[in-house]
Design an enzyme around this catalytic site. Structure first.
Site, short mmCIF file in Angstrom:
data_model
loop_
_atom_site.label_atom_id
_atom_site.label_comp_id
_atom_site.label_asym_id
_atom_site.label_seq_id
_atom_site.Cartn_x
_atom_site.Cartn_y
_atom_site.Cartn_z
N GLU A 1 16.86 53.07 -9.40
CA GLU A 1 15.95 52.92 -8.61
C GLU A 1 14.93 53.96 -8.51
O GLU A 1 13.70 53.77 -8.35
CB GLU A 1 16.59 52.62 -7.23
CG GLU A 1 15.52 52.15 -6.03
CD GLU A 1 15.35 50.73 -6.31
OE1 GLU A 1 15.91 50.09 -7.21
OE2 GLU A 1 14.35 50.25 -5.58
N HIS B 1 12.59 49.86 -14.12
CA HIS B 1 13.80 49.70 -14.40
C HIS B 1 14.25 49.14 -15.86
O HIS B 1 15.36 49.94 -16.49
CB HIS B 1 14.48 48.40 -13.59
CG HIS B 1 14.84 48.71 -12.12
ND1 HIS B 1 15.55 49.68 -11.74
CD2 HIS B 1 14.28 48.03 -10.94
CE1 HIS B 1 15.78 49.52 -10.45
NE2 HIS B 1 14.98 48.73 -9.99
N HIS C 1 7.61 47.96 -10.76
CA HIS C 1 9.00 48.31 -10.62
C HIS C 1 9.81 47.83 -11.49
O HIS C 1 10.76 48.60 -11.91
CB HIS C 1 9.15 47.55 -9.23
CG HIS C 1 10.45 47.92 -8.68
ND1 HIS C 1 10.47 49.10 -7.39
CD2 HIS C 1 11.83 47.33 -8.63
CE1 HIS C 1 12.02 48.94 -7.36
NE2 HIS C 1 12.68 48.15 -7.97
N GLU C 2 9.91 46.61 -11.72
CA GLU C 2 11.06 46.13 -12.78
C GLU C 2 10.63 46.65 -14.14
O GLU C 2 11.75 47.01 -14.96
CB GLU C 2 10.88 44.67 -12.91
CG GLU C 2 11.22 43.72 -11.60
CD GLU C 2 12.47 44.15 -10.88
OE1 GLU C 2 13.56 44.64 -11.58
OE2 GLU C 2 12.45 44.24 -9.74
ZN ZN Z 1 14.63 48.09 -8.13
#
Ligand code: ZN
Length: 497
Positions: free
Chosen positions: A291, A265, A261-262
């Site tokens: 996101e 980003h 997830h990170e």
């Molecule tokens: Zn996030």
């Protein structure tokens, strides 16, 4: 280029640099600062926030903006002028006294919220929340809005989005999700998630997730991966992007999907063009688009069968013994298990959005004055029953679970689900553009997807608003279709729907 524009950009870049310093201080605080540094750090950050606000509201910026036309013929220049104007106008519309009042009220509210959550006692938090809501409504009044005050608050996080548009999209999302969750709950096919709770040594987890981050394309010469209590991504320069993750020796998904997830980003930040650094053209579009990048890597790639066809053998080797008796199918089912629960941050990718819809509907009514703060617990539980078919055992696991309202961050939650919807629609477009994408993922080749994201999304900075970007990249305005289709295709085999 004319001098007024140069003056504007120099000023905007200085403000961007102040925010970049704030980010580094925040990273330091969350990753390595000694606990006794907290008080001084709060003062340092407050000083920088004040400096940035003073510079942004400086009348000279207003004078320069007044001399500039939004349509110069150069789309990059236009975007920088448009977004600088937006930031300046939003900042000058809200009186400094009100900004300070919110900072004070939310710092008290945060403290009260921590105690209230500990004691599962909403009544003790209610007066603080009422104050914060009242101040936030005042902010909306100062900012102005077309239909309802919540519009002004959403606009802070998702520029250009309106309550009405989000309500329409979320109504469709709700109509697609509720029957899907019911079908999954009614499924007779068991999914064993206990296999994820075996012993997974943290050193092995660290090696495994770092290798995945490299394969995904995260550039470790332009970034770092550290550990913190709440994972986050920080970075306002593509050459210095800092990610954090966390590890639980007895719960494997936390580190794997949290890191992916990170990294999603972080690769967005690394894909911004360095020549536009500290300007809107070098800044991500919105929280929702940000996101979409993290969710795509975490869920559409990371929880896909194709991804694990490549990585599962590595995982079995890396976590010696823990997975030897687990088949690939059982592992993929386990990391995708769907269970309605009370807590948003622990929710799976299907029910997660119902948690967001609940918050959106309540926030909208709270800010519109249709729902009194004291009535929140009942309204919360009624919606939980309606959307997820469950009732929280107490207020701590109900309306007190999130920190956001105590921080006055109304309008933030919808960006999480918008991110999921953008992600699915972008990913469907990527699959069209790269016909053998699934095969590439099966072979552990993730670079083509990243190049496509760089080309179509990352390098544009804020050239387009979120809605425009989606249409430009996918050929259609945002809709729930791609997301619902994606979920149905994924969950039909897992739960035998
Ligand atoms: Zn996030």
């Amino acid at each position: 280029m004319n001098t007024a524009y140069d003056t504007l950009i120099n000023r905007i870049r200085e403000i961007g640099k102040i925010h970049a310093i704030e980010e580094i201080l925040d990273w330091d605080q969350q990753v390595c600062m000694p606990t006794r540094g907290v008080k001084a750090r709060a003062e340092e950050v407050a000083l920088l926030a004040g400096l940035a606000h003073d510079r942004l509201t400086d009348p000279e910026i207003g004078e320069v903006l007044a001399r500039l036309d939004d349509r110069t013929g150069d789309p990059q220049v236009d975007a920088n002028i448009r977004e600088s104007r937006r930031a300046h106008e939003r900042a000058v519309k809200v009186p400094a006294d009100l900004v300070r009042a919110i900072a004070r009220a939310s710092s008290l509210a945060k403290e009260a919220w921590e105690a209230a959550r500990r004691d599962a006692d909403f009544a003790s938090f209610a007066p603080h929340l009422a104050t914060v809501v009242g101040l936030r409504r005042l902010v909306a009044d100062h900012l102005g809005f077309a239909d309802e005050p919540y519009d002004a608050l959403i606009d802070e996080f998702e520029p250009g989005a309106t309550t009405r548009d989000i309500a329409a999209i979320f109504a469709e999302l709700r109509a697609g999700l509720v029957p899907l969750v019911q079908a999954i709950v009614a499924s007779k096919r068991p999914v064993n998630t206990d296999i994820l709770k075996r012993r997974y040594p943290i050193d092995a987890q660290r090696d495994f997730v770092s290798a995945i981050a490299i394969d995904m394309g995260f550039d470790f010469e332009s970034g770092r991966l550290d550990q913190s209590t709440h994972p986050f991504t920080s970075g306002s320069f593509p050459g210095d992007v800092r990610l954090t993750t966390r590890y639980d020796e007895n719960f494997l998904p936390m580190a794997i999907f949290g890191t992916m997830h990170e990294v999603g980003h972080g690769m967005y930040q690394q894909g911004l063009l360095p020549e536009h650094v500290f300007t809107p053209m070098g800044t991500p579009v919105s929280l929702g688009i940000h996101e979409s990048q993290s969710r795509m890597w975490e869920n559409m790639i990371g929880r896909s069968r194709a991804f694990w066809e490549h990585y599962y053998a590595q995982a079995q080797r890396c976590f010696a013994g823990a997975l030897t008796d687990v088949t690939l199918n059982d592992f993929v089912a386990a990391v995708n298990a769907v269970t309605p629960t009370c807590i948003r941050v622990e929710a799976d990718e299907v029910t997660y959005n119902l948690h967001i819809i609940l918050r959106f509907e309540l926030e909208r009514d709270i800010i519109a004055g249709k729902l009194e703060v004291n009535d929140i617990p009942d309204a919360w539980n009624a919606k939980m029953a309606e959307l997820l078919g469950i009732t929280p055992p107490d207020e701590a696991q109900g309306c007190l679970q999130d920190i956001h309202w105590s921080m006055a961050a109304f309008g933030y939650f919808p960006t999480y689900s918008l991110g999921n919807l953008y992600a699915a629609q972008f990913y469907a477009a990527a699959e069209q553009a790269i016909p053998d994408l699934t095969n590439q993922i099966r072979e552990g080749k993730l670079g083509t997807l990243l190049s496509w994201l760089r080309e179509n999304i990352h390098r544009h900075g804020q050239r387009y608003r979120a809605g425009e970007l989606v249409e430009q990249v996918t050929g259609h305005p945002l809709s729930v279709q791609a997301f619902i289709r994606y979920l149905r295709e994924k969950y039909t085999p897992i739960y035998g729907l």
